[in-house]
Design an enzyme around this catalytic site. Sequence first.
Site, PDB file in Angstrom:
ATOM      1  N   HIS A  14     -20.879 -19.058  -1.981  1.00 24.97           N
ATOM      2  CA  HIS A  14     -20.769 -19.675  -3.305  1.00 24.97           C
ATOM      3  C   HIS A  14     -19.570 -20.612  -3.312  1.00 24.97           C
ATOM      4  O   HIS A  14     -18.451 -20.198  -3.615  1.00 24.97           O
ATOM      5  CB  HIS A  14     -20.651 -18.564  -4.361  1.00 24.97           C
ATOM      6  CG  HIS A  14     -20.625 -19.047  -5.774  1.00 24.97           C
ATOM      7  ND1 HIS A  14     -20.974 -18.236  -6.834  1.00 24.97           N
ATOM      8  CD2 HIS A  14     -20.300 -20.244  -6.327  1.00 24.97           C
ATOM      9  CE1 HIS A  14     -20.852 -18.906  -7.966  1.00 24.97           C
ATOM     10  NE2 HIS A  14     -20.437 -20.134  -7.686  1.00 24.97           N
ATOM     11  N   HIS A  16     -18.793 -24.760  -4.312  1.00 23.36           N
ATOM     12  CA  HIS A  16     -19.215 -26.098  -4.747  1.00 23.36           C
ATOM     13  C   HIS A  16     -18.361 -27.102  -3.981  1.00 23.36           C
ATOM     14  O   HIS A  16     -17.132 -27.098  -4.146  1.00 23.36           O
ATOM     15  CB  HIS A  16     -19.000 -26.266  -6.247  1.00 23.36           C
ATOM     16  CG  HIS A  16     -19.713 -25.237  -7.065  1.00 23.36           C
ATOM     17  ND1 HIS A  16     -20.956 -25.445  -7.613  1.00 23.36           N
ATOM     18  CD2 HIS A  16     -19.358 -23.966  -7.416  1.00 23.36           C
ATOM     19  CE1 HIS A  16     -21.341 -24.368  -8.276  1.00 23.36           C
ATOM     20  NE2 HIS A  16     -20.390 -23.444  -8.169  1.00 23.36           N
ATOM     21  N   HIS A 194     -26.636 -19.549 -11.055  1.00 27.41           N
ATOM     22  CA  HIS A 194     -25.501 -18.960 -11.761  1.00 27.41           C
ATOM     23  C   HIS A 194     -26.047 -18.229 -12.978  1.00 27.41           C
ATOM     24  O   HIS A 194     -26.825 -18.809 -13.750  1.00 27.41           O
ATOM     25  CB  HIS A 194     -24.538 -20.054 -12.236  1.00 27.41           C
ATOM     26  CG  HIS A 194     -23.686 -20.655 -11.161  1.00 27.41           C
ATOM     27  ND1 HIS A 194     -24.178 -21.140  -9.987  1.00 27.41           N
ATOM     28  CD2 HIS A 194     -22.330 -20.845 -11.108  1.00 27.41           C
ATOM     29  CE1 HIS A 194     -23.180 -21.611  -9.251  1.00 27.41           C
ATOM     30  NE2 HIS A 194     -22.039 -21.442  -9.904  1.00 27.41           N
ATOM     31  N   GLU A 197     -22.102 -15.215 -15.756  1.00 29.10           N
ATOM     32  CA  GLU A 197     -20.690 -15.593 -15.541  1.00 29.10           C
ATOM     33  C   GLU A 197     -20.048 -15.580 -16.933  1.00 29.10           C
ATOM     34  O   GLU A 197     -19.231 -14.729 -17.235  1.00 29.10           O
ATOM     35  CB  GLU A 197     -20.603 -16.982 -14.898  1.00 29.10           C
ATOM     36  CG  GLU A 197     -19.166 -17.498 -14.726  1.00 29.10           C
ATOM     37  CD  GLU A 197     -19.090 -18.950 -14.239  1.00 29.10           C
ATOM     38  OE1 GLU A 197     -20.076 -19.697 -14.369  1.00 29.10           O
ATOM     39  OE2 GLU A 197     -18.003 -19.343 -13.743  1.00 29.10           O
ATOM     40  N   ASP A 275     -15.844 -20.370  -4.941  1.00 29.00           N
ATOM     41  CA  ASP A 275     -16.357 -21.189  -6.061  1.00 29.00           C
ATOM     42  C   ASP A 275     -15.834 -22.627  -6.008  1.00 29.00           C
ATOM     43  O   ASP A 275     -16.510 -23.506  -5.457  1.00 29.00           O
ATOM     44  CB  ASP A 275     -16.023 -20.506  -7.400  1.00 29.00           C
ATOM     45  CG  ASP A 275     -16.994 -20.859  -8.514  1.00 29.00           C
ATOM     46  OD1 ASP A 275     -17.996 -21.558  -8.247  1.00 29.00           O
ATOM     47  OD2 ASP A 275     -16.758 -20.432  -9.669  1.00 29.00           O
ATOM     48  N   ASP A 276     -14.655 -22.872  -6.572  1.00 33.44           N
ATOM     49  CA  ASP A 276     -14.046 -24.214  -6.609  1.00 33.44           C
ATOM     50  C   ASP A 276     -12.575 -24.081  -6.208  1.00 33.44           C
ATOM     51  O   ASP A 276     -11.675 -24.164  -7.064  1.00 33.44           O
ATOM     52  CB  ASP A 276     -14.157 -24.794  -8.022  1.00 33.44           C
ATOM     53  CG  ASP A 276     -15.600 -24.869  -8.490  1.00 33.44           C
ATOM     54  OD1 ASP A 276     -16.324 -25.769  -8.039  1.00 33.44           O
ATOM     55  OD2 ASP A 276     -16.008 -23.997  -9.293  1.00 33.44           O
TER      56      ASP A 276
HETATM   57  N1  ADE Z   1     -19.917 -25.744 -11.229  1.00 36.74           N
HETATM   58  C1  ADE Z   1     -18.842 -25.610 -10.438  1.00 36.74           C
HETATM   59  N2  ADE Z   1     -18.298 -24.397 -10.602  1.00 36.74           N
HETATM   60  C2  ADE Z   1     -19.049 -23.745 -11.523  1.00 36.74           C
HETATM   61  C3  ADE Z   1     -19.002 -22.452 -12.114  1.00 36.74           C
HETATM   62  N3  ADE Z   1     -18.049 -21.562 -11.795  1.00 36.74           N
HETATM   63  N4  ADE Z   1     -19.928 -22.137 -13.038  1.00 36.74           N
HETATM   64  C4  ADE Z   1     -20.862 -23.024 -13.365  1.00 36.74           C
HETATM   65  N5  ADE Z   1     -20.963 -24.241 -12.847  1.00 36.74           N
HETATM   66  C5  ADE Z   1     -20.054 -24.610 -11.925  1.00 36.74           C
HETATM   67 ZN    ZN Z   2     -20.090 -21.596  -9.057  1.00 33.04          ZN
END
Ligand code: ADE
Ligand code: ZN
Length: 335
Positions: A14, A16, A194, A197, A275-276
């Site tokens: 996971h 991005h 997703h 969350e 994630d990011d």
């Molecule tokens: N796009 C990038 N990170 C995300 C996240 N945590 N939840 C939803 N969309 C995303």
């Molecule tokens: Zn994500």
Amino acid sequence: MNAFIQGLPKVELHLHIEGSLEPELLFELAKRNNIDIPYDSPETLRRAYEFEDLQSFLDIYYQGANALRTEQDFYDLTWAYLERCKADNVIHTEIFFDPQTHTDRGIDFDTVINGIYRAMQDGHDKLGITSQIIACFLRHLSEESAFETLQSVLNHQDKIIGVGLDSSEQGHPPEKFKHVFQQAKVEGLLTVAHAGEEGPAQNIIDAIEMLGVNRVDHGVRCVEDASLVERLIESKMPLTVCPLSNIKLCVFDNMAQHNIVELLRKGVAVTINSDDPAYFGGYMTDNFLAVSNAHSMSKQELAQFTINAINASFISDGLKTEYRAQVEDYLTAYQ
Ligand code: ADE
Ligand code: ZN
């Protein structure tokens, strides 16, 4: 324990790629592409990364992606991420990208995918890291737009293993995308989404039943429905959990409150992911360390996160066996 975590083989499911754009590279790309950034240095930009929820993050994240213009930009972005993987002993990674974030501002789908894919090939040849690509539909856009994106994905099906669903969960439930997911599956693509969350446990149920997903991304709000948790355990449905992301976006108040260890001990197939990472303050090792520092865990339990990720990955059974053996050997050597 820190040395054990650092050296532990890891699998990321996971991530991005646009969320791995570090402020330093963002400034470099902006200069290269003659784009103005309303911050005077990478440090001041990084200091602005304070979020109160998912949407406050997404607004800044989409703004950052605007610096990406050429195939070389996407190559450089992906290569920088793969070098971080190498440093963290990530042996396999499944990378998300958001095609519509780029095509909606006039960047060709081909430009994006070719840059990412070329870096992944070099990641394999020069760093020994295996990888897959998953194209995500933006859920704040229409299903019609997702169908157009699916067409582009199908033109590159030799490089793309599956499709996902991301962006604003509130107000955009899985049901909105059931037709396009159905079509993606008919075309032989794997699917993830997703869910749970920021949105309710029902979104997890709907992602499983209406979208037929192979994995649920995040899914931490499953605990609000005890029968759903039982179902996740029985069906071995993987959850790609992102601990530091959940703290930065205020899904949990702090890491001690995070439910990932509770879910692991119940037998849910949870995995750790970043994630990011450029926005949330850490890559894979940082996420493992944050969880381990807040919860008392054994080495066997920490290794289970990797075993779960190997089992949940979209690689061949042969490669899964090879990677599981790598983790077992690592554990044995440590005991
Ligand atoms: N796009 C990038 N990170 C995300 C996240 N945590 N939840 C939803 N969309 C995303
Ligand atoms: Zn994500």
